[in-house]
Motif scaffolding. Sequence first.
Motif, PDB file in Angstrom:
ATOM      1  N   GLU A  68      36.854  36.921  22.693  1.00 47.23           N
ATOM      2  CA  GLU A  68      35.806  36.655  21.702  1.00 47.23           C
ATOM      3  C   GLU A  68      34.722  35.966  22.305  1.00 47.23           C
ATOM      4  OE1 GLU A  68      37.824  34.267  18.539  1.00 47.23           O
ATOM      5  OE2 GLU A  68      38.537  36.081  17.604  1.00 47.23           O
ATOM      6  N   ILE A  69      34.779  35.100  23.313  1.00 43.98           N
ATOM      7  CA  ILE A  69      33.704  34.478  23.932  1.00 43.98           C
ATOM      8  C   ILE A  69      32.889  35.112  25.173  1.00 43.98           C
ATOM      9  CG2 ILE A  69      34.110  32.129  23.367  1.00 43.98           C
ATOM     10  CD1 ILE A  69      35.241  31.592  26.043  1.00 43.98           C
ATOM     11  N   GLY A  70      33.329  36.501  25.349  1.00 43.02           N
ATOM     12  CA  GLY A  70      32.865  37.644  26.177  1.00 43.02           C
ATOM     13  C   GLY A  70      33.428  37.732  27.617  1.00 43.02           C
ATOM     14  N   ILE A  71      34.895  37.224  27.561  1.00 46.54           N
ATOM     15  CA  ILE A  71      35.534  37.177  28.971  1.00 46.54           C
ATOM     16  C   ILE A  71      36.406  38.476  28.938  1.00 46.54           C
ATOM     17  CG2 ILE A  71      37.115  36.111  30.404  1.00 46.54           C
ATOM     18  CD1 ILE A  71      35.813  33.388  29.531  1.00 46.54           C
ATOM     19  N   SER A  72      36.291  39.415  29.813  1.00 48.71           N
ATOM     20  CA  SER A  72      37.150  40.967  30.061  1.00 48.71           C
ATOM     21  C   SER A  72      38.488  40.525  30.391  1.00 48.71           C
ATOM     22  CB  SER A  72      36.257  41.648  30.747  1.00 48.71           C
ATOM     23  OG  SER A  72      36.621  41.543  31.983  1.00 48.71           O
ATOM     24  N   LYS A  73      39.263  41.170  30.121  1.00 42.89           N
ATOM     25  CA  LYS A  73      40.804  41.208  30.430  1.00 42.89           C
ATOM     26  C   LYS A  73      40.684  41.381  31.887  1.00 42.89           C
ATOM     27  CE  LYS A  73      45.458  42.906  29.277  1.00 42.89           C
ATOM     28  NZ  LYS A  73      45.840  42.968  30.688  1.00 42.89           N
ATOM     29  N   ASN A  74      39.998  42.190  32.572  1.00 40.77           N
ATOM     30  CA  ASN A  74      39.984  42.465  34.077  1.00 40.77           C
ATOM     31  C   ASN A  74      39.810  40.985  34.917  1.00 40.77           C
ATOM     32  OD1 ASN A  74      40.403  45.293  33.847  1.00 40.77           O
ATOM     33  ND2 ASN A  74      38.430  45.717  33.695  1.00 40.77           N
ATOM     34  N   VAL A  75      38.837  40.326  34.270  1.00 38.43           N
ATOM     35  CA  VAL A  75      38.632  39.078  34.946  1.00 38.43           C
ATOM     36  C   VAL A  75      39.807  38.274  34.705  1.00 38.43           C
ATOM     37  CG1 VAL A  75      37.212  36.750  34.977  1.00 38.43           C
ATOM     38  CG2 VAL A  75      36.084  39.140  34.726  1.00 38.43           C
ATOM     39  N   LEU A  76      40.485  38.369  33.543  1.00 33.60           N
ATOM     40  CA  LEU A  76      41.720  37.339  33.295  1.00 33.60           C
ATOM     41  C   LEU A  76      42.550  37.954  34.341  1.00 33.60           C
ATOM     42  CD1 LEU A  76      41.733  37.092  29.713  1.00 33.60           C
ATOM     43  CD2 LEU A  76      41.076  35.490  31.228  1.00 33.60           C
ATOM     44  N   ASP A  77      42.882  39.182  34.557  1.00 35.83           N
ATOM     45  CA  ASP A  77      44.060  39.829  35.500  1.00 35.83           C
ATOM     46  C   ASP A  77      43.726  39.290  36.847  1.00 35.83           C
ATOM     47  OD1 ASP A  77      45.257  40.795  33.231  1.00 35.83           O
ATOM     48  OD2 ASP A  77      44.294  42.964  33.547  1.00 35.83           O
ATOM     49  N   ARG A  78      42.568  39.353  37.263  1.00 34.64           N
ATOM     50  CA  ARG A  78      42.221  39.143  38.800  1.00 34.64           C
ATOM     51  C   ARG A  78      42.591  37.579  38.986  1.00 34.64           C
ATOM     52  NH1 ARG A  78      37.892  42.732  38.165  1.00 34.64           N
ATOM     53  NH2 ARG A  78      36.406  40.728  37.637  1.00 34.64           N
ATOM     54  N   MET A  79      42.129  36.832  37.992  1.00 35.76           N
ATOM     55  CA  MET A  79      42.447  35.487  38.104  1.00 35.76           C
ATOM     56  C   MET A  79      43.932  35.000  37.996  1.00 35.76           C
ATOM     57  SD  MET A  79      39.461  33.732  36.182  1.00 35.76           S
ATOM     58  CE  MET A  79      39.739  31.908  36.562  1.00 35.76           C
ATOM     59  N   CYS A  80      44.713  35.540  37.588  1.00 38.90           N
ATOM     60  CA  CYS A  80      46.198  35.707  37.591  1.00 38.90           C
ATOM     61  C   CYS A  80      46.755  36.073  38.779  1.00 38.90           C
ATOM     62  CB  CYS A  80      46.769  36.355  36.244  1.00 38.90           C
ATOM     63  SG  CYS A  80      46.625  35.807  34.685  1.00 38.90           S
ATOM     64  N   ALA A  81      46.323  37.132  39.523  1.00 45.88           N
ATOM     65  CA  ALA A  81      46.710  37.829  40.518  1.00 45.88           C
ATOM     66  C   ALA A  81      46.468  36.598  41.749  1.00 45.88           C
ATOM     67  CB  ALA A  81      46.101  38.963  40.816  1.00 45.88           C
ATOM     68  N   GLN A  82      45.081  35.998  41.627  1.00 45.14           N
ATOM     69  CA  GLN A  82      44.839  34.905  42.567  1.00 45.14           C
ATOM     70  C   GLN A  82      45.720  33.726  42.398  1.00 45.14           C
ATOM     71  OE1 GLN A  82      40.857  34.768  41.793  1.00 45.14           O
ATOM     72  NE2 GLN A  82      40.250  36.813  42.706  1.00 45.14           N
ATOM     73  N   GLY A  83      46.264  33.580  41.248  1.00 45.92           N
ATOM     74  CA  GLY A  83      46.929  32.262  41.147  1.00 45.92           C
ATOM     75  C   GLY A  83      45.874  31.084  40.356  1.00 45.92           C
ATOM     76  N   THR A  84      44.558  31.377  40.089  1.00 49.97           N
ATOM     77  CA  THR A  84      43.936  30.586  39.317  1.00 49.97           C
ATOM     78  C   THR A  84      44.128  30.169  37.931  1.00 49.97           C
ATOM     79  OG1 THR A  84      42.193  32.048  39.349  1.00 49.97           O
ATOM     80  CG2 THR A  84      42.216  30.558  41.358  1.00 49.97           C
ATOM     81  N   LEU A  85      44.810  31.306  37.372  1.00 47.17           N
ATOM     82  CA  LEU A  85      45.300  31.061  35.962  1.00 47.17           C
ATOM     83  C   LEU A  85      46.856  31.361  35.929  1.00 47.17           C
ATOM     84  CD1 LEU A  85      42.669  33.229  33.739  1.00 47.17           C
ATOM     85  CD2 LEU A  85      42.796  30.485  34.239  1.00 47.17           C
ATOM     86  N   ILE A  86      47.298  30.774  34.987  1.00 48.12           N
ATOM     87  CA  ILE A  86      48.566  30.984  34.802  1.00 48.12           C
ATOM     88  C   ILE A  86      49.014  31.716  33.230  1.00 48.12           C
ATOM     89  CG2 ILE A  86      51.087  29.791  34.240  1.00 48.12           C
ATOM     90  CD1 ILE A  86      49.978  27.643  36.104  1.00 48.12           C
ATOM     91  N   ARG A  87      49.508  32.682  33.036  1.00 50.77           N
ATOM     92  CA  ARG A  87      49.832  33.490  31.954  1.00 50.77           C
ATOM     93  C   ARG A  87      51.008  33.390  31.492  1.00 50.77           C
ATOM     94  NH1 ARG A  87      47.568  39.094  32.819  1.00 50.77           N
ATOM     95  NH2 ARG A  87      49.394  39.405  34.243  1.00 50.77           N
ATOM     96  N   THR A  88      51.338  32.977  30.167  1.00 53.44           N
ATOM     97  CA  THR A  88      52.556  33.008  29.589  1.00 53.44           C
ATOM     98  C   THR A  88      52.370  33.730  28.175  1.00 53.44           C
ATOM     99  OG1 THR A  88      51.972  30.934  28.375  1.00 53.44           O
ATOM    100  CG2 THR A  88      53.288  30.746  30.691  1.00 53.44           C
TER     101      THR A  88
END
Length: 750
Positions: free
Chosen positions: A168-188
């Motif tokens: 809703e604030i303009g962040i795409s799922k691709n960005v989230l997926d890349r950050m999770c792959a890099q370990g900078t985000l934790i997805r649960t």
Amino acid sequence: MAITAQVAVAGATIHFDKLYTYLVPDVLSERVQIGSMVLVPFGRGSAKARMGVVLAVDCQEQPDKRLKAIYDVAPEEARLSPELLELVHELREKTFCTYYEAVKAVIPYGAQYKAVNEGGKPRLQKQIVRHTENVYQRGAVPSKWTSKQRAVWDALEQGPLTQTQLLEIGISKNVLDRMCAQGTLIRTQRDRTLSLYEHYTASGETPALSPAQQKAFVQLASFMDDENPHAALLHGVTSSGKTLVFLKLIEKAIAQGKQALVLVPEISLTPQMIYRLKTAFGSRVAVQHSALSNTERLLQWREIQTGGADIVVGTRSAIFAPLSRIGVIIIDEEQEHTYHSENAPRFLAHDIAKRRAVTHRALLLLASATPSIESYHAACAGRYHLVELTERYNRMPLPDVAMVDMREELAQGNSGAISNRLAQELQRNLDCGEQSILLLNRRGYKTVGMCTACGEVIKCDACSVPMVYHKADHKLLCHYCGKSISPVPEICPTCGGKMKYTGFGTQRVEEELKERFPRARVLRMDLDSTSGKNAHETMLRRFANGEYDIMLGTQMVAKGLDFEKVTLVGVLGIDQLLFAQGFRAFENVFSLITQVVGRGGRSDRPGRALIQTVDPQHPVLKLAACQDYRSFYDQEIQFRKLNLYPPFCAICMVGFSGAEDEKVMRAAYEFAQLVQKNARRMTNVPLRVLGPAPMNVAMVNHHYRYKLTLKCRNDTAFRKLMRAVLDAYNEKGLASQASVYLDFYSDADI
């Protein structure tokens, strides 16, 4: 050494409902425990897979080689808690249901499992796949930033957010997926939350109590301060402010680190109670009732189970909510018949509430302006603590009540549903900008279609009841099986004479109101108009907002509702209930009139009520008009004692149903003979046998119905007698002629 499990299997009838022994495979040995939901083979030969619940686990050195092995077991979170297992055993023992019928009652549909075939093997699958959503939180600090990654990092500064919130604030799922792959985000993942009953403004505090309410609260609160269970009856006149006392008791339970359970009798009453609780306690409130979708109910149930909600409000089924530290259980409008389940297991919510209050050492509070005769008798006898509120919260007088003699209306040429006196009062309210409530406990348009030549009444060919004309759909409808006839016959199917439709239901009265008051905004609330999603909540909110002038409805508008601008109440068609069969007829009429009259004059505007009847001098109507519960109770308790009705006995109704009238009747008579034969062998079972006889509605959906009424003492000895009779009934092959069930209407008090 082999592990075996005793399993209660789904689909069993009462006649072969027992525990079956299964072998637990080594691969499942650590997962199969008491309370586990399992999938087992059942039947001879190529057995079909059936659901079951494990009720005992054992070890055997040399198990029977013929034992079949369990196919699959549900995850640990689906296991029934020890308390729920106790309730399963109690339901089976006291209501004569099967084990699995009890299991299905204590857990919602969405939390149950079903059998599927995967790769040629039977496996368990949830009835509803859990709805989840991705949740993101900060992980390792990135060594390099892009502008989009920086935006994600900053957005998560205050804590985790869902994928929807980030999108809703303009962040795409691709960005989230890349950050999770890099370990900078934790997805649960977590259960998706649903917005239910969100039209409230949280206050975080409960209103101040009046001196009378404070006195009642202090009495009730004292019962929550020791380690013993207590039961109390709060008897308060309509608009005495019982709900405010509830809120204070719930507040006390939460302060003690405990939980609260609130039951209301009808879905129509749920929205107002929910909003009052949410206004005071916010998101800590969870909801359980049948109008929720299976997914909504499952997610609310999971919220309770995981400790996310410590206040539960709902209808009868909410009594099984998986709360672990209950401090208070409140049953509002406790006299209502809807607390009694009409399908297996046929339980009374009060009985389950008593059991849970004992288990949790909690306060059970029954509350009503018109308590059931049984509850008030128990309070007078000292088994319940009696607490009373004798005046209205705002010190306003009770509504002025007048009778309208409908015989005089007919003599004056008024054959409509609305008397001239009521029409005048409705017009007065419309002129003053005040609201009115009309009660008519009969849905549909016209109630009977009769031939003017031969007198034949059009009945449902599947049920022994007249079909009701519904004008909006231009059809005759059976209110029992749902069968319809369209177009509506104008010629008698028997003799060819002319059909005439008489009587009136809510649809006809709605039309009459619109004819008499063209500018009035009329809201009709009955089973037909409230079948849509969130219909009750939407309609009541719009009426509270002043979008309607007149609310017309069945019993769902008679109790528990609180609207400041309602000053007039009209009661239509009460004679049908007044002269109905059954020992509770007068009690039901007194309660209904008292409750609906009490909907008026609840703020600073005085209320008035009109009761339309052909018998304005009837003593029950006169006592209800002045809301004299004690006089009515004194009169009714003598009738009950003289004729041996509850609370001076329990009543067990044995129901029989089958496709052939003669066979069902014969089976019922055979059952009665078995009861008397077995009772003669047991000297400790006081018993009176009435019938058998056809039920009030003798046929439903092509099945003939008979009943046997037993006045008894509902104790262990009587239930032992009935189990012996059921076994003998099955051994004689009568179960194939007529299915049988037992339904208890009261606990004995002798």
